[in-house]
Design a protein around this motif. Structure first.
Motif, PDB file in Angstrom:
ATOM      1  N   LEU A 162      -2.116   2.301  -5.300  1.00 41.39           N
ATOM      2  CA  LEU A 162      -2.883   2.018  -4.086  1.00 41.39           C
ATOM      3  C   LEU A 162      -2.844   3.168  -3.081  1.00 41.39           C
ATOM      4  CD1 LEU A 162      -1.974  -1.737  -3.465  1.00 41.39           C
ATOM      5  CD2 LEU A 162      -3.818  -0.774  -4.840  1.00 41.39           C
ATOM      6  N   TYR A 196      -7.023   2.002   0.804  1.00 41.52           N
ATOM      7  CA  TYR A 196      -5.796   1.298   1.191  1.00 41.52           C
ATOM      8  C   TYR A 196      -5.054   2.027   2.305  1.00 41.52           C
ATOM      9  CZ  TYR A 196      -6.923  -1.488  -2.822  1.00 41.52           C
ATOM     10  OH  TYR A 196      -7.594  -2.322  -3.684  1.00 41.52           O
ATOM     11  N   SER A 213       0.823  -1.216   0.000  1.00 41.26           N
ATOM     12  CA  SER A 213       0.000   0.000   0.000  1.00 41.26           C
ATOM     13  C   SER A 213       0.855   1.264   0.000  1.00 41.26           C
ATOM     14  CB  SER A 213      -0.937   0.008   1.216  1.00 41.26           C
ATOM     15  OG  SER A 213      -1.834  -1.082   1.173  1.00 41.26           O
TER      16      SER A 213
END
Length: 317
Positions: free
Chosen positions: A55, A60, A49
């Motif tokens: 992301l 996330y 993440s």
């Protein structure tokens, strides 16, 4: 706890499953395996993440916070649990018990709020897609995550401070797997009605209220998804939310069972298995559920692995 308790001088004896040695050996292996999987799985989610720019989204960001909470929460319990399971003298110092009490409850409470925040994020993504980036801006995300962490710390300070002041009158045997508020209340040799009521109120605030907000969010999400004409669109929307919903059901279900009942009502081993489940097993389910059901995470992880392999090959050349 008062000085006459002797608990602060000698500590506690965590009985765990000592009366069933074979079961304890099996649970030791299972707990060790799940703890390792927890560390590896949640660390992988935090890593991917942070590193993969694709992301860098609110979903996330909150998932990384959840993974961090899970690692810390399980670490506050698992190492000590594994040690006591593997030795005959199942003692724990008074200071260690109090520290575990504060940390475990604080992190568990933070996770309750964090899961509700994640439900709101899913509501904004599905029901307000055009305004999503404006609603879930970085400052709001950081504020919501901070509230989750701080609220857990505050309730832990209040609840645990009230609990450690209870006189135990020499009782040292904790018939449980780790130091937990309902278990210590059972050891008190005075009327604990106030503590039980206060624990119930705190449980309602951190369990029932978040669950209610989550259910309301998913009610709106369901209505919005059913209005989507495309079957593929509906599947994608439900797939995005179902992972979070599965985690919510498992986590809240076990904790509600432990905390929203009279402190003296649970059977001898029932509470131990429930506590073992939500401290050791549930944190492992988060990365498994989110990874197996999420194409973005799997794709990002493959990209990260391929990138590292390429760098390694260039370095070798």
């Amino acid at each position: 706890m008062e000085g006459s308790n002797n608990s602060s001088e000698k500590g506690f004896l965590l009985l765990g499953f000592a009366d069933e040695p074979q079961l304890e050996r099996i649970l030791f292996i299972i707990s060790l395996l799940f703890y390792i999987l927890n560390i590896l799985g949640n660390t992988a989610i935090i890593l991917v993440s942070c590193v993969v720019s694709k992301l860098h989204t609110p979903m996330y960001f909150f998932l990384s916070n959840l993974s961090c909470v899970d690692i810390c929460f399980t670490t506050s319990v698992a190492p000590q649990l594994l040690v006591t399971m593997n030795k005959k003298e199942k003692s724990m110092s008074y200071g260690g018990c109090v520290a575990q009490l504060y940390v475990a409850m604080g992190l568990g409470s933070s996770e309750c709020i964090l899961l509700a925040v994640m439900a709101y994020d899913r509501y904004a993504a599905v029901c307000r897609p055009l305004q999503y980036t404006a609603i879930m801006h970085p400052q709001l995300c950081a504020s919501l995550a901070s509230i989750a962490w701080l609220s857990g710390l505050i309730t832990s300070l209040i609840q645990c401070s009230l609990t450690v002041q209870l006189p135990l009158c020499g009782h040292r045997k904790l018939d449980h797997i780790f130091c937990e508020v309902p278990v210590l209340i059972k050891l008190a040799c005075v009327d604990t009605t106030f503590n039980e009521v206060e624990l119930f109120v705190a449980s309602v605030i951190f369990l029932i209220v978040p669950v209610s907000l989550i259910l309301v969010s998913y009610g709106f999400i369901t209505k919005a998804v059913l209005r989507i004409k495309s079957a593929a669109g509906r599947r994608k929307a439900f797939g995005t939310c179902s992972s979070h919903l599965i985690v919510v059901i498992i986590f809240y279900g076990t904790i509600i069972f432990m905390y929203l009942q009279p402190a003296r009502s649970s059977s001898k081993n029932q509470g131990k298995f429930v506590s073992l489940f939500y401290t050791i097993v549930t944190p492992v389910l988060n990365p498994i559920i989110y990874t197996l059901r999420n194409k973005d995470v799997k794709g990002a992880w493959r990209t990260l692995v391929m990138r590292n392999s390429l760098v390694q090959k260039i370095y070798d050349i």
